[in-house]
Design a protein around this motif. Structure first.
Motif, short mmCIF file in Angstrom:
data_model
loop_
_atom_site.label_atom_id
_atom_site.label_comp_id
_atom_site.label_asym_id
_atom_site.label_seq_id
_atom_site.Cartn_x
_atom_site.Cartn_y
_atom_site.Cartn_z
N VAL A 121 0.87 -1.17 0.00
CA VAL A 121 0.00 0.00 0.00
C VAL A 121 0.91 1.22 0.00
CG1 VAL A 121 -1.84 1.24 1.19
CG2 VAL A 121 -1.77 -1.27 1.27
N ASP A 122 0.94 1.92 -1.11
CA ASP A 122 1.82 3.07 -1.30
C ASP A 122 1.02 4.37 -1.28
OD1 ASP A 122 3.98 1.31 -1.75
OD2 ASP A 122 3.46 1.15 -3.87
N PHE A 141 -1.33 -1.40 -4.20
CA PHE A 141 -2.35 -0.36 -4.20
C PHE A 141 -1.69 0.99 -3.98
CE2 PHE A 141 -4.68 -4.08 -2.45
CZ PHE A 141 -5.56 -4.25 -3.50
N ASN A 142 -2.33 2.02 -4.49
CA ASN A 142 -1.84 3.38 -4.35
C ASN A 142 -2.96 4.20 -3.72
OD1 ASN A 142 -0.69 5.88 -4.63
ND2 ASN A 142 -0.04 5.52 -6.74
N VAL A 143 -2.67 4.82 -2.57
CA VAL A 143 -3.67 5.64 -1.89
C VAL A 143 -3.55 7.08 -2.41
CG1 VAL A 143 -4.52 6.51 0.32
CG2 VAL A 143 -3.61 4.18 0.16
N PRO A 144 -4.57 7.56 -3.12
CA PRO A 144 -4.52 8.90 -3.71
C PRO A 144 -4.32 9.98 -2.65
CG PRO A 144 -6.46 7.70 -4.47
CD PRO A 144 -5.84 6.89 -3.37
N ALA A 161 -2.13 10.41 -0.48
CA ALA A 161 -1.49 10.03 0.79
C ALA A 161 0.02 10.24 0.72
CB ALA A 161 -1.81 8.57 1.11
N ASN A 162 0.61 10.44 1.89
CA ASN A 162 2.04 10.62 1.97
C ASN A 162 2.67 9.38 2.62
OD1 ASN A 162 1.56 10.84 4.72
ND2 ASN A 162 1.68 13.06 4.70
N HIS A 163 3.75 9.57 3.35
CA HIS A 163 4.47 8.46 3.97
C HIS A 163 3.64 7.79 5.07
CE1 HIS A 163 7.97 6.12 4.89
NE2 HIS A 163 7.93 6.51 6.15
N HIS A 164 2.72 8.54 5.66
CA HIS A 164 1.88 8.01 6.73
C HIS A 164 0.58 7.47 6.15
CE1 HIS A 164 4.68 9.62 9.62
NE2 HIS A 164 4.70 10.72 8.89
N VAL A 165 0.73 6.61 5.17
CA VAL A 165 -0.40 6.06 4.45
C VAL A 165 -1.18 5.07 5.34
CG1 VAL A 165 0.93 4.18 3.45
CG2 VAL A 165 -1.08 4.99 2.26
N LEU A 185 -7.64 3.55 1.02
CA LEU A 185 -7.80 2.94 -0.30
C LEU A 185 -9.17 3.25 -0.89
CD1 LEU A 185 -6.30 -0.62 0.24
CD2 LEU A 185 -5.36 1.21 -1.17
N ARG A 186 -9.23 3.27 -2.20
CA ARG A 186 -10.52 3.39 -2.88
C ARG A 186 -11.36 2.18 -2.49
NH1 ARG A 186 -6.63 3.96 -6.97
NH2 ARG A 186 -6.28 6.14 -7.47
#
Length: 153
Positions: A89-90, A113-116, A118-122, A127-128
């Motif tokens: 989860v990035d 997955f990529n969290v739109p 979000a930064n380092h503290h994801v 997530l969508r």
């Protein structure tokens, strides 16, 4: 960043007591991941504590700290060729990540997955909805203890 939209960090985040909990993370930065080096010749003579941003400032001197450049390449190779049941989860805006892990032909039952925004503290809760559902489905297939995504450690 401090609070949402506040460009200042809160001072308590930089106390020895707070940073001590992150020693393992700093150790991994100094031995495997690498750490950003800041060159600031324009601040020469102005800094009260030059070198404070060096990784050694965050890891006690009695702990050996030797960088092994091959460590992450070895892990990346394992992920691409033999990894299974992995979930990455990035954060879309994570400046601490030089390169995210890639899945390869040898990777099984895994997803990225990529969290739109979000930064380092994801957080996985960012997530969508369709990605979260897909992640939950993958988690249910994995062996081992079950935890609801986004709840618990």
């Amino acid at each position: 960043m401090g609070r949402q939209g506040d460009p200042a960090s809160r001072l308590h985040r930089y106390t020895d007591q707070t940073l001590e909990a992150f020693t393992p993370y700093f150790y991994q930065l100094g031995t495997q991941l690498g750490y950003a080096q800041f060159v600031t010749p324009y601040l020469d003579g102005l800094l009260r504590y030059p070198g404070i941003q060096e990784i050694r400032s965050y890891v006690p001197r009695d702990i050996p700290l030797r960088f092994r450049a091959a460590a992450m390449a070895d892990i990346d190779r394992w992920v691409r060729h033999r990894g299974s049941s992995l979930m990455f989860v990035d954060g879309e805006n994570d400046v601490a990540v030089a390169q995210p892990f890639r899945l390869g032909n040898g990777t099984h039952d895994s997803c990225v997955f990529n969290v739109p925004g979000a930064n380092h503290h994801v957080s996985i809760t960012g997530l969508r909805p369709d990605d979260l559902a897909r992640g939950r489905g993958r988690r249910e297939l994995a062996p081992g203890p079950r935890r609801a995504l986004g709840h618990g450690p």
